[in-house]
Design a protein around this motif. Structure first.
Motif, PDB file in Angstrom:
ATOM      1  N   TYR A 135       6.651  -8.737   7.276  1.00 53.36           N
ATOM      2  CA  TYR A 135       5.601  -7.860   6.778  1.00 53.36           C
ATOM      3  C   TYR A 135       6.281  -6.552   6.391  1.00 53.36           C
ATOM      4  N   VAL A 136       5.668  -5.848   5.451  1.00 57.72           N
ATOM      5  CA  VAL A 136       6.268  -4.615   4.948  1.00 57.72           C
ATOM      6  C   VAL A 136       5.806  -3.449   5.821  1.00 57.72           C
ATOM      7  N   ASP A 137       6.780  -2.748   6.369  1.00 58.40           N
ATOM      8  CA  ASP A 137       6.501  -1.591   7.215  1.00 58.40           C
ATOM      9  C   ASP A 137       7.032  -0.351   6.505  1.00 58.40           C
ATOM     10  N   ASP A 138       6.136   0.416   5.897  1.00 62.86           N
ATOM     11  CA  ASP A 138       6.599   1.648   5.244  1.00 62.86           C
ATOM     12  C   ASP A 138       6.132   2.902   5.985  1.00 62.86           C
ATOM     13  N   ASN A 139       6.018   2.770   7.281  1.00 64.79           N
ATOM     14  CA  ASN A 139       5.851   3.933   8.139  1.00 64.79           C
ATOM     15  C   ASN A 139       7.226   4.580   8.312  1.00 64.79           C
ATOM     16  N   MET A 140       7.424   5.752   7.720  1.00 61.30           N
ATOM     17  CA  MET A 140       8.772   6.314   7.613  1.00 61.30           C
ATOM     18  C   MET A 140       9.021   7.288   8.761  1.00 61.30           C
ATOM     19  N   ARG A 141       9.458   6.714   9.846  1.00 60.40           N
ATOM     20  CA  ARG A 141       9.608   7.509  11.064  1.00 60.40           C
ATOM     21  C   ARG A 141      10.804   8.450  10.985  1.00 60.40           C
ATOM     22  N   GLN A 142      11.937   7.912  10.522  1.00 67.44           N
ATOM     23  CA  GLN A 142      13.185   8.677  10.588  1.00 67.44           C
ATOM     24  C   GLN A 142      13.318   9.649   9.418  1.00 67.44           C
ATOM     25  N   ILE A 143      12.954   9.182   8.245  1.00 67.19           N
ATOM     26  CA  ILE A 143      13.175   9.973   7.031  1.00 67.19           C
ATOM     27  C   ILE A 143      11.873  10.018   6.250  1.00 67.19           C
ATOM     28  N   PRO A 144      10.940  10.863   6.676  1.00 65.24           N
ATOM     29  CA  PRO A 144       9.591  10.835   6.092  1.00 65.24           C
ATOM     30  C   PRO A 144       9.514  11.328   4.659  1.00 65.24           C
ATOM     31  N   GLU A 145      10.573  11.990   4.152  1.00 67.82           N
ATOM     32  CA  GLU A 145      10.461  12.603   2.820  1.00 67.82           C
ATOM     33  C   GLU A 145      11.010  11.732   1.705  1.00 67.82           C
ATOM     34  N   HIS A 146      11.480  10.533   2.022  1.00 68.42           N
ATOM     35  CA  HIS A 146      12.078   9.678   0.992  1.00 68.42           C
ATOM     36  C   HIS A 146      11.568   8.258   1.206  1.00 68.42           C
ATOM     37  N   TYR A 147      10.931   7.706   0.161  1.00 62.18           N
ATOM     38  CA  TYR A 147      10.242   6.428   0.353  1.00 62.18           C
ATOM     39  C   TYR A 147      11.200   5.263   0.613  1.00 62.18           C
ATOM     40  N   HIS A 148      10.927   4.549   1.662  1.00 63.24           N
ATOM     41  CA  HIS A 148      11.650   3.312   1.976  1.00 63.24           C
ATOM     42  C   HIS A 148      10.719   2.435   2.804  1.00 63.24           C
ATOM     43  N   ALA A 149      11.004   1.151   2.833  1.00 61.49           N
ATOM     44  CA  ALA A 149      10.141   0.231   3.578  1.00 61.49           C
ATOM     45  C   ALA A 149      10.990  -0.877   4.182  1.00 61.49           C
TER      46      ALA A 149
END
Ligand SMILES: [Zn+2]
Ligand SMILES: [Zn+2]
Length: 106
Positions: free
Chosen positions: A74-88
């Motif tokens: 499943y795709v988890d795009d909750n960006m815990r470590q680096i909230p300012e740059h989109y990653h999933a």
């Protein structure tokens, strides 16, 4: 590389510490060095791509999981470590956080 890239952003630096599975003009997909699952990183330093772009990034991530791995993601795009740059992350529905995910035998 985005012109807005800040030197301190490790996703912009995109150091190839782990295996890379895919790259194009829009994104790259590599194994996350923290979670041991594939993650897609948008090549633009921005936390919120349009939903069209998100769909494309998630589809490319799904294709990498399909080709290289053997688990249901499943795709988890909750960006815990680096909230300012989109990653999933493509996390496993089974297993637990931080557990390596099974690869396909090739
Ligand atoms: Zn960045
Ligand atoms: Zn991770």
């Amino acid at each position: 590389m985005s012109k807005n890239a800040r030197m301190t952003c490790e996703l912009c630096e995109a150091s190839r510490l782990t295996e890379w599975f895919y790259e194009d003009d829009e994104c790259w997909i590599a194994e996350c060095e923290v979670c041991y699952v594939p993650m897609v990183v948008w090549k633009i330093h921005d936390p919120s791509p349009s939903s069209d772009i998100k769909d494309q990034l998630h589809a490319k991530l799904a294709a990498v999981v399909e080709e290289y791995f053997d688990y249901e993601h499943y795709v988890d795009d909750n960006m815990r470590q680096i909230p300012e740059h989109y990653h999933a992350h493509a996390r496993s529905r089974k297993g637990w956080f931080g557990q390596p995910v099974p690869r396909r035998n090739r």
